[in-house]
Design an enzyme around this catalytic site. Structure first.
Site, PDB file in Angstrom:
ATOM      1  N   ASP A 161      56.474 111.931  60.136  1.00 48.28           N
ATOM      2  CA  ASP A 161      55.828 113.109  60.708  1.00 48.28           C
ATOM      3  C   ASP A 161      54.634 113.537  59.857  1.00 48.28           C
ATOM      4  O   ASP A 161      54.791 113.863  58.691  1.00 48.28           O
ATOM      5  CB  ASP A 161      56.828 114.264  60.827  1.00 48.28           C
ATOM      6  CG  ASP A 161      58.039 113.889  61.676  1.00 48.28           C
ATOM      7  OD1 ASP A 161      57.821 113.376  62.786  1.00 48.28           O
ATOM      8  OD2 ASP A 161      59.178 114.095  61.225  1.00 48.28           O
TER       9      ASP A 161
ATOM     10  N   ASP B  53      56.305 108.540  54.998  1.00 44.47           N
ATOM     11  CA  ASP B  53      56.913 109.582  55.807  1.00 44.47           C
ATOM     12  C   ASP B  53      56.390 109.372  57.221  1.00 44.47           C
ATOM     13  O   ASP B  53      55.301 108.831  57.404  1.00 44.47           O
ATOM     14  CB  ASP B  53      56.523 110.957  55.271  1.00 44.47           C
ATOM     15  CG  ASP B  53      57.214 112.082  56.010  1.00 44.47           C
ATOM     16  OD1 ASP B  53      56.570 113.136  56.185  1.00 44.47           O
ATOM     17  OD2 ASP B  53      58.381 111.932  56.401  1.00 44.47           O
TER      18      ASP B  53
END
Length: 119
Positions: free
Chosen positions: A45, A43
């Site tokens: 963020d 991922d």
């Protein structure tokens, strides 16, 4: 090897099974995961960056995985940027990532609509 998520845990995928850990993997566990895994999905963020700041250890982790011949995929559910926009952010942070390694929710939606011959 691990990637911290925004909640302080770490997530990795091996053999299509998600593994979650709350602390750093031991050396032997990390080696076993590295040996068994062909690809790593991150991922963006909270794992690669927070806001406009790169998270410590990410460049070395990416370099190490590339040196081991692993496929890297970077995903985000933030649809505010295009693939090109995310590529620029990676480059601004000093990371050598290709556009083909980036999958945002907006890119996934566009690819799905294209596959359905949406006008």
């Amino acid at each position: 090897l691990f990637a911290r998520n925004a909640k302080g845990g770490a997530s990795m995928v091996t053999d299509a099974t998600a593994v979650t850990a709350t602390e750093k993997l031991g050396k032997e566990s990390a080696k076993q995961m590295l040996d068994k895994s062909k690809a790593f999905i991150f991922d963006c963020d909270g794992v690669i960056w927070r806001g406009d700041k790169l998270i410590e250890g990410i460049p070395e982790t990416i370099e190490g995985l590339r040196a081991a011949g692993k496929k890297l995929i970077f995903v985000t559910n933030n649809s505010t940027k295009s693939r090109a926009g995310y590529l620029k952010k990676f480059q601004t942070l000093g990371l050598d990532i290709s556009a083909e390694e980036i999958y945002s929710s907006s890119y996934a939606a566009a690819a799905y609509l294209k596959s359905k011959n949406f006008p």
